[in-house]
Design an enzyme around this catalytic site. Structure first.
Site, PDB file in Angstrom:
ATOM      1  N   GLU A 104       0.845  -1.197   0.000  1.00  0.00           N
ATOM      2  CA  GLU A 104       0.000   0.000   0.000  1.00  0.00           C
ATOM      3  C   GLU A 104       0.881   1.247   0.000  1.00  0.00           C
ATOM      4  O   GLU A 104       2.058   1.192   0.338  1.00  0.00           O
ATOM      5  CB  GLU A 104      -0.896   0.019   1.250  1.00  0.00           C
ATOM      6  CG  GLU A 104      -1.734  -1.225   1.454  1.00  0.00           C
ATOM      7  CD  GLU A 104      -2.331  -1.304   2.856  1.00  0.00           C
ATOM      8  OE1 GLU A 104      -1.888  -0.514   3.722  1.00  0.00           O
ATOM      9  OE2 GLU A 104      -3.210  -2.151   3.071  1.00  0.00           O
ATOM     10  N   LYS A 106       2.296   4.600   1.601  1.00  0.00           N
ATOM     11  CA  LYS A 106       2.522   5.131   2.948  1.00  0.00           C
ATOM     12  C   LYS A 106       2.339   6.638   2.872  1.00  0.00           C
ATOM     13  O   LYS A 106       3.157   7.361   2.325  1.00  0.00           O
ATOM     14  CB  LYS A 106       3.929   4.804   3.449  1.00  0.00           C
ATOM     15  CG  LYS A 106       4.177   5.257   4.882  1.00  0.00           C
ATOM     16  CD  LYS A 106       5.580   4.888   5.346  1.00  0.00           C
ATOM     17  CE  LYS A 106       5.778   5.267   6.815  1.00  0.00           C
ATOM     18  NZ  LYS A 106       5.642   6.710   7.058  1.00  0.00           N
ATOM     19  N   ASP A 108       1.906  10.548   4.177  1.00  0.00           N
ATOM     20  CA  ASP A 108       2.639  11.395   5.106  1.00  0.00           C
ATOM     21  C   ASP A 108       1.669  12.399   5.717  1.00  0.00           C
ATOM     22  O   ASP A 108       1.500  13.513   5.213  1.00  0.00           O
ATOM     23  CB  ASP A 108       3.769  12.110   4.347  1.00  0.00           C
ATOM     24  CG  ASP A 108       4.857  12.602   5.279  1.00  0.00           C
ATOM     25  OD1 ASP A 108       4.755  12.350   6.487  1.00  0.00           O
ATOM     26  OD2 ASP A 108       5.809  13.231   4.793  1.00  0.00           O
ATOM     27  N   TYR A 209      -6.910   2.434   6.408  1.00  0.00           N
ATOM     28  CA  TYR A 209      -6.097   1.333   5.899  1.00  0.00           C
ATOM     29  C   TYR A 209      -5.987   0.153   6.862  1.00  0.00           C
ATOM     30  O   TYR A 209      -5.291  -0.821   6.559  1.00  0.00           O
ATOM     31  CB  TYR A 209      -4.682   1.837   5.574  1.00  0.00           C
ATOM     32  CG  TYR A 209      -3.972   2.488   6.741  1.00  0.00           C
ATOM     33  CD1 TYR A 209      -3.970   3.870   6.889  1.00  0.00           C
ATOM     34  CD2 TYR A 209      -3.305   1.728   7.692  1.00  0.00           C
ATOM     35  CE1 TYR A 209      -3.331   4.476   7.949  1.00  0.00           C
ATOM     36  CE2 TYR A 209      -2.662   2.319   8.763  1.00  0.00           C
ATOM     37  CZ  TYR A 209      -2.674   3.700   8.889  1.00  0.00           C
ATOM     38  OH  TYR A 209      -2.044   4.302   9.943  1.00  0.00           O
ATOM     39  N   LYS A 297      10.926   3.051   2.820  1.00  0.00           N
ATOM     40  CA  LYS A 297      10.959   4.501   2.669  1.00  0.00           C
ATOM     41  C   LYS A 297      11.800   4.883   1.460  1.00  0.00           C
ATOM     42  O   LYS A 297      12.902   4.368   1.259  1.00  0.00           O
ATOM     43  CB  LYS A 297      11.508   5.154   3.936  1.00  0.00           C
ATOM     44  CG  LYS A 297      10.661   4.847   5.180  1.00  0.00           C
ATOM     45  CD  LYS A 297      10.824   5.864   6.271  1.00  0.00           C
ATOM     46  CE  LYS A 297      10.233   7.194   5.898  1.00  0.00           C
ATOM     47  NZ  LYS A 297      10.192   8.135   7.034  1.00  0.00           N
ATOM     48  N   CYS A 389      14.899  47.660  -8.932  1.00  0.00           N
ATOM     49  CA  CYS A 389      14.846  46.401  -9.665  1.00  0.00           C
ATOM     50  C   CYS A 389      16.261  45.954 -10.015  1.00  0.00           C
ATOM     51  O   CYS A 389      17.047  46.755 -10.555  1.00  0.00           O
ATOM     52  CB  CYS A 389      14.018  46.573 -10.937  1.00  0.00           C
ATOM     53  SG  CYS A 389      14.014  45.100 -11.993  1.00  0.00           S
ATOM     54  N   CYS A 392      16.568  46.365 -14.148  1.00  0.00           N
ATOM     55  CA  CYS A 392      16.483  47.633 -14.882  1.00  0.00           C
ATOM     56  C   CYS A 392      16.823  48.855 -14.041  1.00  0.00           C
ATOM     57  O   CYS A 392      16.939  49.960 -14.567  1.00  0.00           O
ATOM     58  CB  CYS A 392      15.093  47.797 -15.490  1.00  0.00           C
ATOM     59  SG  CYS A 392      13.778  48.026 -14.259  1.00  0.00           S
ATOM     60  N   CYS A 405       8.397  45.578  -9.570  1.00  0.00           N
ATOM     61  CA  CYS A 405       9.106  46.504 -10.446  1.00  0.00           C
ATOM     62  C   CYS A 405       8.061  47.331 -11.188  1.00  0.00           C
ATOM     63  O   CYS A 405       7.079  46.791 -11.714  1.00  0.00           O
ATOM     64  CB  CYS A 405       9.979  45.734 -11.435  1.00  0.00           C
ATOM     65  SG  CYS A 405      10.725  46.770 -12.716  1.00  0.00           S
ATOM     66  N   CYS A 410      10.837  46.360 -18.467  1.00  0.00           N
ATOM     67  CA  CYS A 410      11.928  45.610 -17.848  1.00  0.00           C
ATOM     68  C   CYS A 410      12.090  44.274 -18.583  1.00  0.00           C
ATOM     69  O   CYS A 410      11.109  43.574 -18.849  1.00  0.00           O
ATOM     70  CB  CYS A 410      11.616  45.380 -16.376  1.00  0.00           C
ATOM     71  SG  CYS A 410      12.905  44.516 -15.457  1.00  0.00           S
TER      72      CYS A 410
END
Length: 658
Positions: A104, A106, A108, A209, A297, A389, A392, A405, A410
C-alpha cells in the site's frame, strides 16, 4: 554513555518538535540517521536508557486534549531503505509460514483512530504514544470522509491517515493569512487544534487502511479488512496490490515510487504487510513494531543546507520572487543548488539569512522550497530589501508581502509576457519557449506581441540554433495562431487577475475584445465571477493607450479572435456546470472542454444560476453549497455516462461566430 545520553536528549527534542509542536527542525533522514546510531550503541552496550525513544511508538499526547487509552495498541512500523533489508523481512516471514503480501501507499500525514460501538461512532483519537492518545472527536466530526454509523454492531477500532491533498493546500494558501509550509504539518495542525473551525477550514480527509480491533472478528486477511472498511463506508485510497512473491512486492514498490509523483497526496514510502492474520499471529510483535509489516521509505524529500546568497527574479506582472542559492546538497536523487522563497514577507517570517542553515523540502519535482531557518551562524547576514529592480534599476513598490518593479519594459517582464502570450493555453505557438523569447528580445529587438507576426525567415536565420526546419515550423505555428478563440486571446494579453476561467466568462459575455475594452467596472462586477479588483485591472488595462494600440496592431497583423457558440441541442445544453474535487480520469481543463463542446456553460463557483455540479474526490465547500441550494449533483461515473451519450442524446457540434 555520554554519547547515548546526548543522542537520547537530541532525539526526544526532535520528536517533541515533530509530534507535539508540528514544527520540525530537521528532515526525516537526519532523525533516522541519529536513531539508527542510538540503536547500534544500545545493541553494543546492552543498555537502554529509561527515556530512550526506542522504547516508544510516538510523541506524548498534547496536554490541551483529553487523554484516551486505545483498546488495542497502535504500533509504529519498522523501516527498510535497501533491498537487503527487505530480503531480511521476507526471510522472517518465510520462517513463520506460507504467506502473501499486500503493498500500500505510505501517506505522510497524521495517524488517527476511530472507535465504534453498537454501530455508532464514539470517538476519534490520535496515536499518541501508541497506548494513550489525544481525544480529537470534535475535530474529526468536521471531516466528512468517514461514516457516523455502520452495520457492524460490535466494538471496533479503525485506523487511518489524516491528510490534506496538495491541491487543497495550494488553494488554502492562496487566501491564508499565514500560508502552511507543507501538507504533512498542515494535516497534523488541523487535527491538533483546539478550535474545530480551523480543522474544517483546512479541509483534511482520512484515508483508512487498517482494522485495529474487532470484538467479533469477521475478517482474517488484510484483503478482507480493506473490503470490510470499504463496505462500511470508510474512505480508502483504493490502491492495494496483492503479491505472492518477494519479486512481485519489489515490482509493486517500484510502481508506487513512480506513481506517487502523480497523485494528489503526500507520500514518503510503501507499506508491506503480511496478508494472512494467522501468519501475523505467529510472527508477533517487538516492543515497538509488528514483525509482520514494514515500511519501505523512498529517498529523503527534505535536507539541511546553508544559504549562500539570495537573488531576485522578476515575472511578467513585475512581482519579484526571491531565489536562494544554497550549498549543494543531495535531495531525492538530485543535487540541489537553488531553493525558492515566496516573497519578501516569507524571508522575514522564516528569518532567512545569508550563511544560515535552513531546512528545504522538495515536492513533485519542482525546485525545493525553504521551510525555515534551523541555525544562524556567527557571521549570518540578514537579507536586505532591494530598493531598485535588479534588472532595470527602476524603483520598487511594496504591496503587502510582495515587491514589484514599476517598469513595464523591464527585460524579464517582457520576456515572461511573450512566453505567456505564446503558451498552449493562450495563442498556442508551438516551439516558442521562454528561452526563445529571451533570444528574440536580445538579438531581434522583439518587445511587443505584434512583433512576432512581423518575423521573417531572414530575421530568424540570424539566430543561433535556428535551421531551416525550425524556422519553417515556427513561422507556420505563428501563422496558425492567428485564428484563436476569443477566451484564449484575452488570456494571452496577460491582464492582471484574468485567468483561463475568467477569460472564458468574459468572452462569453462580451463576444469581442473591442466590446470588452468598452466595458465599465460596474458591468464587469455584475458578472458572477469577476470581483472588484479584477474589474479594476481590466478597466485599467484598456485605459492605457499603448495596450489599445497593441491590440489594433495584432488585429491588423491578421490575428482573428473568434467566439465558439454551441447549438442548443446537446447533452449539457442549458446546463450551468461547476466542477469540484478531483476527477480520476480527466484533467479539469479537459473536462470543461468536453462540457462546453456538448453545449454546457462552465462556471468557476456555485451560484443560484448553477444547474449541475460534478463532484469528484475531495469535493469541498462547492459541494456543500450545492447541497444547500438543492442543485443536482452527479459523480464521475454518471458524468462519463453522459459523455458517452447514454442519457440525453449526442454531442452538439460547435460552429464559429466571428
Amino acid at each position: 554513555m555520554d554519547k547515548m545520553r546526548a543522542l537520547v536528549d537530541t532525539l526526544n527534542r526532535y520528536a517533541y518538535e515533530y509530534y507535539v509542536l508540528d514544527a520540525p527542525t530537521v528532515p526525516d533522514a537526519e532523525y533516522d540517521r541519529l536513531y539508527d546510531e542510538l540503536k547500534e550503541l544500545e545493541a553494543e552496550t546492552g543498555v537502554r536508557l529509561p527515556d530512550s525513544p526506542t522504547r516508544r511508538v510516538g510523541g506524548e499526547p498534547v496536554k490541551g486534549f483529553a487523554r484516551h487509552e486505545h483498546i488495542a495498541r497502535l504500533y509504529s512500523l519498522d523501516k527498510a531503505v535497501t533491498e537487503d533489508e527487505m530480503n531480511a523481512f521476507f526471510t522472517r516471514v518465510a520462517k513463520a509460514g506460507e504467506a502473501s503480501f499486500v503493498v500500500e501507499y505510505k501517506f505522510d500525514g497524521l495517524t488517527i483512530c476511530l472507535t465504534y460501538e453498537n454501530g455508532l461512532f464514539i470517538r476519534a483519537t490520535t496515536r499518541g504514544n501508541g497506548t494513550v492518545g489525544e481525544d480529537v472527536t470534535a475535530q474529526a466530526l468536521t471531516i466528512k470522509s468517514f461514516p457516523l454509523s455502520i452495520d457492524y454492531k460490535g466494538t471496533l477500532e479503525v485506523r487511518g491517515e489524516t491528510v490534506i491533498r496538495l491541491s487543497v493546500l495550494e488553494e488554502y494558501n492562496k487566501t491564508a493569512a499565514e500560508p502552511l509550509k507543507n501538507a504533512r504539518n498542515a494535516a497534523a495542525g488541523a487535527v491538533r487544534n483546539l478550535d474545530p473551525a480551523v480543522t474544517a477550514a483546512r479541509r483534511p480527509e482520512i484515508l483508512f487502511y487498517d482494522v485495529n480491533y474487532m470484538s467479533e472478528e469477521i475478517v482474517s486477511t488484510q484483503e478482507e479488512a480493506m473490503r470490510f472498511l470499504e463496505r462500511e463506508g470508510f474512505k480508502t485510497f483504493g490502491h492495494t496490490r496483492l503479491c505472492k512473491t518477494p519479486e512481485e512486492v519489489f515490482d509493486a514498490i517500484a510502481e508506487i515510487d513512480v506513481n506517487r509523483k502523480k497523485i494528489d497526496v503526500l507520500t514518503d514510502g510503501a507499506v508491506i504487510k503480511v496478508n494472512e492474520f494467522s501468519v501475523r499471529e505467529a510472527m508477533g510483535y517487538t516492543d515497538k513494531f509488528p514483525r509482520w509489516a514494514i515500511a519501505f521509505k523512498f529517498e529523503a524529500e527534505e535536507a539541511v543546507t546553508t544559504v549562500k546568497k539570495v537573488t531576485w527574479q522578476v515575472g511578467r506582472t513585475g512581482k519579484l520572487t526571491p531565489l536562494a542559492h544554497v550549498a549543494p546538497v543531495e535531495l531525492a536523487g538530485a543535487t540541489v543548488r537553488r531553493a525558492t522563497l515566496n516573497n519578501l514577507g516569507d524571508i522575514r517570517r522564516k528569518d532567512i539569512r545569508k550563511g544560515s542553515k535552513v531546512l528545504i523540502r522538495r515536492s513533485n519535482e519542482v525546485i525545493p522550497e525553504i521551510l525555515g531557518a534551523i541555525e544562524h551562524a556567527g557571521d549570518s547576514v540578514e537579507i536586505e530589501r532591494p530598493e531598485v529592480c535588479p534588472y532595470c534599476g527602476q524603483p520598487l513598490v511594496e504591496e503587502g508581502a510582495n515587491l514589484f518593479c514599476t517598469n513595464k519594459n523591464c527585460r524579464p517582464r517582457v520576456v515572461a509576457a511573450l512566453a505567456n502570450f505564446a503558451s498552449k493555453g493562450a495563442m498556442d505557438i508551438e516551439g516558442f519557449s521562454e528561452m526563445t523569447a529571451a533570444q528574440m528580445y536580445d538579438e531581434l529587438g522583439v518587445r511587443r506581441f505584434s512583433d512576432l507576426y512581423g518575423l521573417t525567415r531572414e530575421k530568424l536565420s540570424s539566430l543561433d540554433g535556428f535551421g531551416d526546419k525550425k524556422i519553417k515550423n515556427l513561422l507556420g505555428a505563428i501563422e496558425a495562431s492567428k485564428d484563436v478563440p476569443l477566451d484564449r486571446f484575452i488570456f494571452a494579453l496577460g491582464i492582471g487577475g484574468v485567468g483561463k476561467v475568467a477569460s472564458k466568462d468574459l468572452a462569453r459575455r462580451f463576444k469581442s475584445v473591442l466590446a470588452l475594452g468598452a466595458a465599465t467596472a460596474e458591468e464587469l462586477i455584475a458578472m458572477e465571477n469577476i470581483g472588484e479588483k479584477t474589474a479594476a485591472d481590466i478597466v485599467a488595462y484598456f485605459a492605457e493607450a499603448e495596450n489599445r494600440a497593441e491590440i489594433d496592431r495584432l488585429l491588423a497583423a491578421g490575428v482573428h479572435p473568434f467566439v465558439k457558440e454551441m447549438q442548443t441541442v446537446g447533452i449539457f445544453s442549458g446546463e450551468n456546470v461547476v466542477l469540484t474535487g478531483t476527477l480520476s480520469h480527466y484533467k479539469r481543463g479537459d473536462a470543461q472542454k468536453l462540457i462546453e463542446e456538448a453545449g454546457g456553460v462552465c462556471q468557476s463557483s456555485v451560484t443560484q444560476k448553477t444547474t449541475l455540479v460534478i463532484a469528484g474526490e475531495s469535493a469541498g465547500s462547492k459541494l456543500d453549497k450545492a447541497k444547500a441550494l438543492g442543485i443536482r449533483i452527479i459523480g464521475e461515473e454518471e458524468f462519463e455516462a453522459m459523455l458517452a451519450g447514454k442519457q440525453e442524446g449526442k454531442f452538439a457540434r460547435a460552429h464559429e461566430n466571428t
